[in-house]
Design a protein around this motif. Sequence first.
Motif, short mmCIF file in Angstrom:
data_model
loop_
_atom_site.label_atom_id
_atom_site.label_comp_id
_atom_site.label_asym_id
_atom_site.label_seq_id
_atom_site.Cartn_x
_atom_site.Cartn_y
_atom_site.Cartn_z
N ILE A 1 40.41 44.68 33.05
CA ILE A 1 39.35 45.14 33.93
C ILE A 1 39.54 44.81 35.27
O ILE A 1 39.65 43.72 35.79
N PRO A 2 39.46 45.88 36.21
CA PRO A 2 39.85 46.00 37.61
C PRO A 2 38.61 44.96 38.18
O PRO A 2 37.60 44.83 37.89
N THR A 3 39.22 44.47 39.20
CA THR A 3 38.31 43.37 40.15
C THR A 3 37.99 44.14 41.40
O THR A 3 37.44 43.23 42.42
N GLY A 4 38.72 45.08 41.82
CA GLY A 4 38.59 45.57 43.14
C GLY A 4 39.40 46.96 43.33
O GLY A 4 39.67 47.65 42.27
N PRO A 5 39.75 47.37 44.47
CA PRO A 5 40.46 48.49 44.57
C PRO A 5 41.65 48.52 43.67
O PRO A 5 42.30 47.43 43.23
N PRO A 6 42.67 49.52 43.65
CA PRO A 6 43.87 49.76 43.01
C PRO A 6 44.72 48.69 43.44
O PRO A 6 44.95 48.49 44.66
N GLY A 7 45.30 47.77 42.63
CA GLY A 7 46.42 46.77 43.07
C GLY A 7 45.85 45.50 43.05
O GLY A 7 46.59 44.65 43.21
N ALA A 8 44.53 45.40 43.04
CA ALA A 8 43.70 44.17 43.22
C ALA A 8 44.10 43.60 41.79
O ALA A 8 44.27 44.07 40.70
#
Length: 132
Positions: free
Chosen positions: A34-41
């Motif tokens: 699950i992403p927590t922010g922009p790509p790479g976060a």
Amino acid sequence: MFDHVGFPCRDVETSVAFYTAVFAPLGMAVGLRIPTGPPGAPEVVGLGADGHPSFWLAPGHAVEQELHIAFRAPDRAAVDAVHDAALAHGAEVLHAPRVWPEYHPGYYGVFLRDPDGHNVEAVHHTFEGVGP
């Protein structure tokens, strides 16, 4: 009793690499990211067996007190395989696999230190009258 549990990690990807390598003999694999922010976060990553994420790793700060979790192994050979994988991964082994009669006569476990300093374990319970 528990459906899932989560641990904070200084570096989620380092912890994902540790848990998926060391606990692979128990079927531990990435089930969900699950992403927590922009790509790479940093991501929150759910690990488990059979695609069911029940152990969650999330970005967080170091804690002053270690956490402890024990993952159930299907047999003693799987506990031994976790120990071997931990050694191959360079993990700190707190206690090599053995029977811990102070817990109960058939408690067979290995205790390890994860990348964040937590005490993690693989355990198999063999009760009297039940095979190894």
